[in-house]
Design a protein around this motif. Structure first.
Motif, PDB file in Angstrom:
ATOM      1  N   VAL A   2       0.745  -1.164   0.225  1.00 51.94           N
ATOM      2  CA  VAL A   2      -0.127   0.000   0.029  1.00 51.94           C
ATOM      3  C   VAL A   2       0.857   1.387   0.066  1.00 51.94           C
ATOM      4  O   VAL A   2       1.772   1.459   0.805  1.00 51.94           O
ATOM      5  CB  VAL A   2      -0.852  -0.118   1.134  1.00 51.94           C
ATOM      6  N   SER A   3       0.500   2.088  -1.059  1.00 46.56           N
ATOM      7  CA  SER A   3       1.438   3.469  -0.973  1.00 46.56           C
ATOM      8  C   SER A   3       1.022   4.466  -0.064  1.00 46.56           C
ATOM      9  O   SER A   3      -0.151   4.426   0.560  1.00 46.56           O
ATOM     10  CB  SER A   3       1.064   4.000  -2.478  1.00 46.56           C
ATOM     11  N   SER A   4       1.914   5.365   0.431  1.00 45.12           N
ATOM     12  CA  SER A   4       1.505   6.157   1.551  1.00 45.12           C
ATOM     13  C   SER A   4       0.467   7.256   0.927  1.00 45.12           C
ATOM     14  O   SER A   4      -0.219   7.795   1.801  1.00 45.12           O
ATOM     15  CB  SER A   4       2.974   7.065   1.972  1.00 45.12           C
ATOM     16  N   GLU A   6      -2.281   6.130  -0.403  1.00 47.28           N
ATOM     17  CA  GLU A   6      -3.599   5.627  -0.386  1.00 47.28           C
ATOM     18  C   GLU A   6      -3.638   5.495   1.262  1.00 47.28           C
ATOM     19  O   GLU A   6      -4.872   5.577   1.735  1.00 47.28           O
ATOM     20  CB  GLU A   6      -3.172   3.880  -0.762  1.00 47.28           C
ATOM     21  N   VAL A   7      -2.636   5.404   2.067  1.00 50.61           N
ATOM     22  CA  VAL A   7      -2.882   5.517   3.310  1.00 50.61           C
ATOM     23  C   VAL A   7      -3.403   6.955   3.819  1.00 50.61           C
ATOM     24  O   VAL A   7      -4.344   6.935   4.582  1.00 50.61           O
ATOM     25  CB  VAL A   7      -1.590   5.015   4.220  1.00 50.61           C
ATOM     26  N   VAL A   8      -2.966   7.829   3.266  1.00 54.63           N
ATOM     27  CA  VAL A   8      -3.514   9.081   3.588  1.00 54.63           C
ATOM     28  C   VAL A   8      -4.965   9.444   3.178  1.00 54.63           C
ATOM     29  O   VAL A   8      -5.680   9.732   4.070  1.00 54.63           O
ATOM     30  CB  VAL A   8      -2.754  10.617   2.977  1.00 54.63           C
ATOM     31  N   ARG A   9      -5.250   8.989   2.155  1.00 56.41           N
ATOM     32  CA  ARG A   9      -6.704   8.826   1.372  1.00 56.41           C
ATOM     33  C   ARG A   9      -7.577   8.349   2.331  1.00 56.41           C
ATOM     34  O   ARG A   9      -8.642   8.557   2.580  1.00 56.41           O
ATOM     35  CB  ARG A   9      -6.614   8.645  -0.011  1.00 56.41           C
ATOM     36  N   GLU A  10      -7.042   6.969   2.768  1.00 57.53           N
ATOM     37  CA  GLU A  10      -7.875   6.062   3.519  1.00 57.53           C
ATOM     38  C   GLU A  10      -8.157   6.733   4.860  1.00 57.53           C
ATOM     39  O   GLU A  10      -9.196   6.529   5.408  1.00 57.53           O
ATOM     40  CB  GLU A  10      -7.316   4.533   3.672  1.00 57.53           C
ATOM     41  N   ASN A  11      -6.904   7.456   5.444  1.00 58.46           N
ATOM     42  CA  ASN A  11      -7.459   7.988   6.845  1.00 58.46           C
ATOM     43  C   ASN A  11      -8.245   9.279   6.948  1.00 58.46           C
ATOM     44  O   ASN A  11      -8.964   9.196   7.613  1.00 58.46           O
ATOM     45  CB  ASN A  11      -5.918   8.356   7.202  1.00 58.46           C
ATOM     46  N   LYS A  14     -11.647   7.439   6.565  1.00 54.36           N
ATOM     47  CA  LYS A  14     -11.960   7.211   7.838  1.00 54.36           C
ATOM     48  C   LYS A  14     -12.546   8.298   8.826  1.00 54.36           C
ATOM     49  O   LYS A  14     -13.252   8.172   9.688  1.00 54.36           O
ATOM     50  CB  LYS A  14     -10.885   6.200   8.715  1.00 54.36           C
ATOM     51  N   HIS A  41      -5.245  15.762  -1.268  1.00 52.61           N
ATOM     52  CA  HIS A  41      -5.889  14.521  -1.095  1.00 52.61           C
ATOM     53  C   HIS A  41      -7.479  14.603  -1.179  1.00 52.61           C
ATOM     54  O   HIS A  41      -7.930  13.766  -1.904  1.00 52.61           O
ATOM     55  CB  HIS A  41      -5.409  13.587   0.049  1.00 52.61           C
ATOM     56  N   HIS A  76     -11.567  -2.137   2.108  1.00 49.13           N
ATOM     57  CA  HIS A  76     -10.096  -2.239   2.519  1.00 49.13           C
ATOM     58  C   HIS A  76     -10.113  -2.907   3.667  1.00 49.13           C
ATOM     59  O   HIS A  76     -10.737  -3.098   4.763  1.00 49.13           O
ATOM     60  CB  HIS A  76      -9.659  -0.929   2.938  1.00 49.13           C
TER      61      HIS A  76
END
Length: 76
Positions: A2-4, A6-11, A14, A41, A76
């Motif tokens: 998982v790219s950073s 994707e992590v930021v956007r998922e956060n 959430k 983002h 996810h």
């Protein structure tokens, strides 16, 4: 992997899912990123249909997650 990005956007998704409609600065603080990074983002998420925005004032943008965004979180 998982790219950073994707992590930021998922956060962000959430955060909005949990906290409801919020201003850009509140989201940035909530996910621990500078405002300009969060806004970038959020704009990408808007283009993908995962969030919606409205202008509370000419300088304050409010964001909320869409049903499509909620569905993306479930995957996810």
């Amino acid at each position: 992997m998982v790219s950073s990005v994707e992590v930021v956007r998922e956060n962000i998704l959430k955060f909005l899912s949990t906290n409801g409609e919020k201003a850009t600065g509140e989201i940035a603080r909530g996910v621990g990123k500078p405002t300009h990074i969060a806004k970038y983002h959020l704009t990408r998420l808007l283009i993908d249909g995962l969030v919606e925005r409205r202008f509370a004032t000419p300088k304050v943008i409010m964001w909320k997650i869409t049903d499509k965004g909620r569905d993306a979180l479930k995957q996810h």
